[in-house]
Design a protein around this motif. Structure first.
Motif, PDB file in Angstrom:
ATOM      1  N   TYR A 136       0.086  -1.584  -0.099  1.00  0.00           N
ATOM      2  CA  TYR A 136       0.432  -0.043  -0.269  1.00  0.00           C
ATOM      3  C   TYR A 136       1.025   1.510   0.143  1.00  0.00           C
ATOM      4  CZ  TYR A 136      -3.819  -3.268   1.932  1.00  0.00           C
ATOM      5  OH  TYR A 136      -4.554  -4.209   1.536  1.00  0.00           O
ATOM      6  N   SER A 137      -0.355   2.581  -0.545  1.00  0.00           N
ATOM      7  CA  SER A 137       1.189   3.609  -0.903  1.00  0.00           C
ATOM      8  C   SER A 137      -0.290   4.689  -0.190  1.00  0.00           C
ATOM      9  CB  SER A 137       1.437   3.672  -1.782  1.00  0.00           C
ATOM     10  OG  SER A 137       2.054   5.129  -2.158  1.00  0.00           O
ATOM     11  N   CYS A 138       0.324   5.763   1.071  1.00  0.00           N
ATOM     12  CA  CYS A 138      -0.668   6.491   1.335  1.00  0.00           C
ATOM     13  C   CYS A 138      -0.103   7.755   1.359  1.00  0.00           C
ATOM     14  CB  CYS A 138      -1.027   5.917   2.683  1.00  0.00           C
ATOM     15  SG  CYS A 138      -1.761   4.992   2.816  1.00  0.00           S
ATOM     16  N   THR A 139      -0.910   9.397   1.421  1.00  0.00           N
ATOM     17  CA  THR A 139       0.283  10.079   1.301  1.00  0.00           C
ATOM     18  C   THR A 139      -1.271  11.041   2.545  1.00  0.00           C
ATOM     19  OG1 THR A 139      -1.045  11.732  -0.436  1.00  0.00           O
ATOM     20  CG2 THR A 139       0.621  10.581  -1.236  1.00  0.00           C
ATOM     21  N   LEU A 140      -0.299  11.833   3.274  1.00  0.00           N
ATOM     22  CA  LEU A 140      -0.809  12.912   4.146  1.00  0.00           C
ATOM     23  C   LEU A 140      -1.895  13.754   3.321  1.00  0.00           C
ATOM     24  CD1 LEU A 140       1.669  13.995   6.433  1.00  0.00           C
ATOM     25  CD2 LEU A 140       0.232  12.490   7.033  1.00  0.00           C
ATOM     26  N   GLU A 141      -1.724  14.141   2.429  1.00  0.00           N
ATOM     27  CA  GLU A 141      -2.878  14.906   1.857  1.00  0.00           C
ATOM     28  C   GLU A 141      -3.622  14.554   1.091  1.00  0.00           C
ATOM     29  OE1 GLU A 141      -3.020  17.917  -2.370  1.00  0.00           O
ATOM     30  OE2 GLU A 141      -1.080  17.335  -1.897  1.00  0.00           O
ATOM     31  N   GLU A 142      -3.659  13.112   0.362  1.00  0.00           N
ATOM     32  CA  GLU A 142      -4.936  12.048   0.780  1.00  0.00           C
ATOM     33  C   GLU A 142      -6.184  12.190   1.951  1.00  0.00           C
ATOM     34  OE1 GLU A 142      -3.632   7.923  -0.026  1.00  0.00           O
ATOM     35  OE2 GLU A 142      -3.581   9.179  -1.719  1.00  0.00           O
ATOM     36  N   LEU A 143      -5.346  12.145   2.891  1.00  0.00           N
ATOM     37  CA  LEU A 143      -6.126  11.572   4.338  1.00  0.00           C
ATOM     38  C   LEU A 143      -6.756  12.884   4.874  1.00  0.00           C
ATOM     39  CD1 LEU A 143      -3.561   8.948   5.611  1.00  0.00           C
ATOM     40  CD2 LEU A 143      -5.668   8.517   4.550  1.00  0.00           C
ATOM     41  N   GLU A 144      -6.395  14.025   4.456  1.00  0.00           N
ATOM     42  CA  GLU A 144      -7.197  15.622   5.187  1.00  0.00           C
ATOM     43  C   GLU A 144      -6.776  14.524   6.815  1.00  0.00           C
ATOM     44  OE1 GLU A 144     -10.450  15.842   3.630  1.00  0.00           O
ATOM     45  OE2 GLU A 144      -9.671  16.571   1.057  1.00  0.00           O
ATOM     46  N   ILE A 145      -5.848  14.125   7.164  1.00  0.00           N
ATOM     47  CA  ILE A 145      -5.709  13.756   8.255  1.00  0.00           C
ATOM     48  C   ILE A 145      -5.011  14.489   9.488  1.00  0.00           C
ATOM     49  CG2 ILE A 145      -3.547  12.522   8.922  1.00  0.00           C
ATOM     50  CD1 ILE A 145      -5.065   9.759  10.172  1.00  0.00           C
ATOM     51  N   THR A 146      -5.522  14.769  10.615  1.00  0.00           N
ATOM     52  CA  THR A 146      -5.033  15.590  11.757  1.00  0.00           C
ATOM     53  C   THR A 146      -3.620  14.952  12.325  1.00  0.00           C
ATOM     54  OG1 THR A 146      -6.519  14.296  13.160  1.00  0.00           O
ATOM     55  CG2 THR A 146      -6.618  16.355  12.464  1.00  0.00           C
ATOM     56  N   PRO A 147      -2.763  15.261  13.243  1.00  0.00           N
ATOM     57  CA  PRO A 147      -2.012  15.193  13.844  1.00  0.00           C
ATOM     58  C   PRO A 147      -1.816  14.356  15.294  1.00  0.00           C
ATOM     59  CG  PRO A 147      -0.985  17.356  13.368  1.00  0.00           C
ATOM     60  CD  PRO A 147      -2.881  17.066  12.820  1.00  0.00           C
ATOM     61  N   GLY A 148      -1.578  12.940  15.434  1.00  0.00           N
ATOM     62  CA  GLY A 148      -1.730  12.391  16.667  1.00  0.00           C
ATOM     63  C   GLY A 148      -0.929  10.954  16.150  1.00  0.00           C
ATOM     64  N   GLU A 149      -1.805  10.307  17.275  1.00  0.00           N
ATOM     65  CA  GLU A 149      -1.287   8.533  17.106  1.00  0.00           C
ATOM     66  C   GLU A 149      -2.058   7.336  16.001  1.00  0.00           C
ATOM     67  OE1 GLU A 149       0.544   5.187  19.841  1.00  0.00           O
ATOM     68  OE2 GLU A 149      -0.572   6.573  20.834  1.00  0.00           O
ATOM     69  N   TYR A 150      -2.569   7.235  15.518  1.00  0.00           N
ATOM     70  CA  TYR A 150      -3.312   6.200  14.884  1.00  0.00           C
ATOM     71  C   TYR A 150      -3.618   4.861  15.207  1.00  0.00           C
ATOM     72  CZ  TYR A 150      -5.499  10.633  13.346  1.00  0.00           C
ATOM     73  OH  TYR A 150      -5.819  11.867  13.400  1.00  0.00           O
ATOM     74  N   ILE A 151      -3.938   3.744  14.797  1.00  0.00           N
ATOM     75  CA  ILE A 151      -3.764   2.314  14.496  1.00  0.00           C
ATOM     76  C   ILE A 151      -4.229   2.091  13.197  1.00  0.00           C
ATOM     77  CG2 ILE A 151      -4.735  -0.075  14.640  1.00  0.00           C
ATOM     78  CD1 ILE A 151      -5.922   0.977  17.514  1.00  0.00           C
ATOM     79  N   VAL A 152      -3.374   1.268  11.823  1.00  0.00           N
ATOM     80  CA  VAL A 152      -2.810   2.023  11.458  1.00  0.00           C
ATOM     81  C   VAL A 152      -3.493   0.107  10.401  1.00  0.00           C
ATOM     82  CG1 VAL A 152      -1.868   1.798   8.929  1.00  0.00           C
ATOM     83  CG2 VAL A 152      -1.248   3.233  11.007  1.00  0.00           C
ATOM     84  N   ARG A 153      -4.480  -0.096   9.604  1.00  0.00           N
ATOM     85  CA  ARG A 153      -5.155  -1.536   9.517  1.00  0.00           C
ATOM     86  C   ARG A 153      -5.077  -1.503   7.974  1.00  0.00           C
ATOM     87  NH1 ARG A 153      -9.572  -5.030  12.211  1.00  0.00           N
ATOM     88  NH2 ARG A 153      -8.257  -3.856  14.030  1.00  0.00           N
ATOM     89  N   LYS A 166      -0.909  -1.800  15.187  1.00  0.00           N
ATOM     90  CA  LYS A 166       0.050  -1.773  15.084  1.00  0.00           C
ATOM     91  C   LYS A 166      -0.502   0.552  14.491  1.00  0.00           C
ATOM     92  CE  LYS A 166       3.236  -4.524  12.872  1.00  0.00           C
ATOM     93  NZ  LYS A 166       4.839  -4.699  13.364  1.00  0.00           N
ATOM     94  N   SER A 167       0.443   0.487  15.411  1.00  0.00           N
ATOM     95  CA  SER A 167       0.130   2.456  15.288  1.00  0.00           C
ATOM     96  C   SER A 167       1.596   2.978  15.224  1.00  0.00           C
ATOM     97  CB  SER A 167       0.238   2.705  16.807  1.00  0.00           C
ATOM     98  OG  SER A 167      -0.052   1.864  17.302  1.00  0.00           O
ATOM     99  N   ILE A 168       1.043   4.207  14.274  1.00  0.00           N
ATOM    100  CA  ILE A 168       1.878   5.758  14.198  1.00  0.00           C
ATOM    101  C   ILE A 168       1.855   6.374  14.432  1.00  0.00           C
ATOM    102  CG2 ILE A 168       0.607   6.221  11.662  1.00  0.00           C
ATOM    103  CD1 ILE A 168       3.368   6.445  10.724  1.00  0.00           C
ATOM    104  N   PHE A 169       2.600   7.760  14.598  1.00  0.00           N
ATOM    105  CA  PHE A 169       2.341   8.644  15.040  1.00  0.00           C
ATOM    106  C   PHE A 169       3.042   9.974  13.929  1.00  0.00           C
ATOM    107  CE2 PHE A 169       3.241  12.972  17.385  1.00  0.00           C
ATOM    108  CZ  PHE A 169       1.805  13.151  18.121  1.00  0.00           C
ATOM    109  N   ILE A 170       1.811  10.636  13.657  1.00  0.00           N
ATOM    110  CA  ILE A 170       1.330  12.007  12.747  1.00  0.00           C
ATOM    111  C   ILE A 170       2.480  12.749  12.819  1.00  0.00           C
ATOM    112  CG2 ILE A 170       0.674  12.877  10.116  1.00  0.00           C
ATOM    113  CD1 ILE A 170      -1.426   9.761  10.623  1.00  0.00           C
ATOM    114  N   GLN A 171       3.094  13.717  12.715  1.00  0.00           N
ATOM    115  CA  GLN A 171       3.279  14.759  13.466  1.00  0.00           C
ATOM    116  C   GLN A 171       3.844  15.988  12.170  1.00  0.00           C
ATOM    117  OE1 GLN A 171       6.687  14.378  15.865  1.00  0.00           O
ATOM    118  NE2 GLN A 171       8.059  14.958  14.119  1.00  0.00           N
TER     119      GLN A 171
END
Length: 284
Positions: A222-239, A279-284
């Motif tokens: 999989y390939s993702c970009t922050l721009e396409e997600l329109e997501i706010t900073p923070g910790e996320y579970i990714v699946r 699996k978790s990831i922190f977005i900043q």
């Protein structure tokens, strides 16, 4: 004196009869079933889901793999229920199993195959794993931190190991034009802090069925970009979004979990029973 004694005896007899359950008490329609369910080779503490067919009753096994369910409302306008109902045991990446419970006039039948006359399972139920999963991140990410200032691309490798049974998996794909190809899509980002689910809906073209043979391995990228997600900073579970399909799983069971339509992604999917390491990831 003799008359007085006879009166007292008569009063005791009448009082005793009014409290005799055989004579006057209503027949209870509340039953209880219990047992133990073990999911073999489980790597998480996610519990097995126990669902009773047609009655809208469910529970999860406890930390010792036991369950107990009260069954009531077996009366109808035509009288108390008689017949058989199935009790299902479910985790999405395990082979589903069920037991049969026989009821006569709202009570447990004296003749049972899977339960005793008190509603206890005669044997432990064992679930066999269909597939195991592993996931890793790469791209513009360091120590599971996705820093948008370093770049906005996240690559995910999702590894699927099929066990001793062939498996059908539904997952989302994106159609590429040049060259023509189908690539996995529908990576989910879930925040437990604000209870929000993010994914790029425009990157999903349709739901694809994959029929995988037993004892096989697959790698989805999989390939993702922050721009396409329109997501706010923070910790996320990714699946990634996927569901293992089994013909023996009733539609009503999936609906009881909030998954009424596999093409529709909602919050209930995150809570669906699944043995996979988060699996978790922190977005900043």
């Amino acid at each position: 004196m003799e008359l007085k004694i006879k009166y007292i005896l008569f009063f005791i007899l009448i009082s005793g009869c009014t409290s005799n359950p055989f004579w006057n008490d209503n027949v209870t329609s509340k039953l209880n079933i219990s047992g133990k369910v073990i999911a073999r080779n489980k790597i998480t503490d996610n519990p097995v889901y126990v669902w009773v067919e047609n009655l809208g009753i469910s529970t999860l096994v406890d930390s010792t793999d036991h369950f107990s369910i009260d069954i009531s409302n077996l009366d109808s306008q035509d009288g108390s229920f008689s017949g058989s109902i199935r009790v299902f045991y479910y985790i999405n990446n395990y082979k589903i199993e069920h037991s049969t419970l026989y009821i006569t006039d709202g009570r447990l039948s004296t003749t049972q195959t899977d339960f005793d006359q008190n509603g206890n399972l005669l044997e432990i139920i064992y679930l066999d794993k269909l597939a195991s999963f592993d996931m890793s991140f790469s791209g513009d990410i360091i120590d599971n931190v996705w820093d948008s200032s370093n770049g906005d691309t996240l690559n995910v490798e999702f590894r699927i190991n099929i066990q001793d049974h062939p498996v059908s998996i539904y997952s989302n794909v994106k159609v590429l034009v040049d060259p023509h190809d189908y690539v996995p899509s529908g990576m989910l980002f879930y925040s437990s802090v604000n209870n929000e689910l993010y994914y790029n809906q425009t990157n999903i073209d349709f739901l694809q069925r994959y029929d995988l043979v037993q004892n096989s391995f697959s790698l989805w990228e999989y390939s993702c970009t922050l721009e396409e997600l329109e997501i706010t900073p923070g910790e996320y579970i990714v699946r990634p979004y996927f569901i293992i399909y089994q013909e023996d799983v009733p539609d009503e069971l999936m609906q009881s979990l909030g998954v009424a339509n596999m093409e529709y992604i909602n919050m209930d999917y995150i809570n669906m029973p699944l043995d996979i390491v988060q699996k978790s990831i922190f977005i900043q």
